[in-house]
Design an enzyme around this catalytic site. Structure first.
Site, short mmCIF file in Angstrom:
data_model
loop_
_atom_site.label_atom_id
_atom_site.label_comp_id
_atom_site.label_asym_id
_atom_site.label_seq_id
_atom_site.Cartn_x
_atom_site.Cartn_y
_atom_site.Cartn_z
N SER A 198 0.86 -1.19 0.00
CA SER A 198 0.00 0.00 0.00
C SER A 198 0.89 1.23 0.00
O SER A 198 1.69 1.44 0.91
CB SER A 198 -0.88 0.02 1.25
OG SER A 198 -1.37 1.33 1.46
N MET B 193 -8.70 8.11 -0.64
CA MET B 193 -9.60 8.52 0.45
C MET B 193 -10.07 9.95 0.21
O MET B 193 -9.29 10.79 -0.23
CB MET B 193 -8.87 8.44 1.78
CG MET B 193 -8.26 7.08 2.07
SD MET B 193 -7.52 7.03 3.70
CE MET B 193 -6.77 5.40 3.67
N HIS C 161 -7.97 1.12 -4.66
CA HIS C 161 -8.96 0.89 -3.60
C HIS C 161 -9.66 2.22 -3.34
O HIS C 161 -9.10 3.11 -2.70
CB HIS C 161 -8.22 0.37 -2.36
CG HIS C 161 -9.08 0.21 -1.15
ND1 HIS C 161 -8.55 -0.01 0.11
CD2 HIS C 161 -10.42 0.25 -0.98
CE1 HIS C 161 -9.53 -0.10 0.99
NE2 HIS C 161 -10.68 0.06 0.35
N MET D 288 -11.97 4.53 -1.54
CA MET D 288 -12.71 4.82 -0.31
C MET D 288 -13.32 6.20 -0.51
O MET D 288 -12.94 7.18 0.14
CB MET D 288 -11.75 4.77 0.89
CG MET D 288 -11.29 3.36 1.23
SD MET D 288 -9.81 3.29 2.24
CE MET D 288 -8.55 3.37 0.98
N MET E 224 -11.61 -6.06 4.48
CA MET E 224 -10.88 -5.12 5.33
C MET E 224 -10.68 -5.74 6.71
O MET E 224 -11.65 -6.17 7.35
CB MET E 224 -11.66 -3.81 5.50
CG MET E 224 -11.82 -2.97 4.24
SD MET E 224 -10.27 -2.50 3.44
CE MET E 224 -9.44 -1.59 4.74
N PHE F 264 -6.95 4.74 7.61
CA PHE F 264 -5.58 4.98 8.08
C PHE F 264 -4.74 3.72 7.96
O PHE F 264 -5.25 2.62 8.15
CB PHE F 264 -5.59 5.43 9.54
CG PHE F 264 -6.42 6.67 9.76
CD1 PHE F 264 -5.89 7.93 9.54
CD2 PHE F 264 -7.75 6.56 10.14
CE1 PHE F 264 -6.66 9.07 9.71
CE2 PHE F 264 -8.53 7.69 10.31
CZ PHE F 264 -8.00 8.95 10.10
N GLY F 265 -3.48 3.92 7.68
CA GLY F 265 -2.52 2.82 7.75
C GLY F 265 -2.10 2.61 9.19
O GLY F 265 -2.40 3.43 10.07
N GLY G 175 -5.14 -4.49 5.75
CA GLY G 175 -5.11 -3.88 7.09
C GLY G 175 -4.39 -4.72 8.12
O GLY G 175 -4.82 -5.83 8.43
#
Ligand code: DX5
Ligand code: ZN
Length: 226
Positions: free
Chosen positions: A9, A38, A68, A70, A139, A145-146, A178
């Site tokens: 990621s 995001m 991805h 979001m 997920m 957040f990472g 995640g």
């Protein structure tokens, strides 16, 4: 083994040197680039959009880019990512008013499509679309957040998703996202995942001898999957 894909990621990469970071992680043996988008609306954080995806493509990244999303709404931005070089586009069912239509939009843009399941989102969203998806993304943290901890209930969800894939007979990747680390990736694989997103577990761990290289940590992930 050959079927298992590591998907770093970019969220945990050094954004000031993003092209170089992605080059280096791929050179170390990563398979696909996980690109976290995001919007500060669907999730409480803001990251990068199609311009940065396009910049990576123009930089010469040829590995598949796994976008991805979001974001909400979803449909309008899909074409921009397809133009920017996305190979796979996944989205959250809660973020689309019309899941089937969004899947069609993604495919019509020439990309593979997938659905993403938050920790409390039921897999029943898959019921009528198994023939229309190329990837299921589970997920194992709440998105945004990472660096969060893996939520163990994701293992059971992976097993259920794997069962659905096997029962369907379709060629669908099962991705986990995640809190994936060297010390839990084997049990995640055993639960059915074949594609592994890792952000802080990879980019935070450059070679001791060379902060620009990631061979050691990628090898540790590979060894853990043996
Ligand atoms: C979370 C993102 C993940 C995240 C993974 O919303 O979708 O891809 O960056 O990061 P780690 O591996 O640090 O949990
Ligand atoms: Zn992600």
């Amino acid at each position: 083994m050959a079927n298992e894909r590591l998907a770093p990621s970019i969220l945990s990469a050094n954004f000031a040197k993003l092209g170089e970071e992605v080059d280096n992680i791929l050179a170390a043996g990563a398979d696909i680039v996980h690109f976290d988008v995001m919007d500060n609306h669907y999730v409480p954080n803001l990251t990068v959009g199609p311009l940065v995806c396009e910049a990576l493509t123009k930089h010469g990244i040829t590995a598949p880019i796994d976008v991805h999303l979001m974001v909400s709404p979803v449909d309008r931005i899909v074409g921009d990512f397809a133009q920017a070089g996305a190979s796979i586009i996944t989205f959250h069912p809660e973020a689309s008013a019309h899941i089937d239509r969004t899947l069609q939009v993604i495919h019509s843009e020439g990309c593979k499509a997938g659905l993403v399941f938050n920790p409390a989102t039921p897999l029943s969203h898959l019921d009528y679309v198994m023939d229309k998806i190329d990837m299921i993304l589970i997920m194992s943290v709440n998105p945004g957040f990472g660096g969060q901890s893996f939520i163990p209930a994701a293992l059971d969800k992976l097993r259920q998703a794997r069962q659905r894939i096997d029962d369907s007979g379709f060629d669908i990747r099962l991705e986990i996202d995640g809190g994936v680390k060297v010390d839990n990736i084997a049990e995640i694989r055993d639960a059915g995942a074949d594609t592994f997103v890792a952000g802080s577990g990879l980019f935070g761990h450059a070679n001791e001898s060379d902060p620009h290289r990631y061979d050691t940590i990628i090898q540790q992930f590979r060894d853990a999957l043996k």
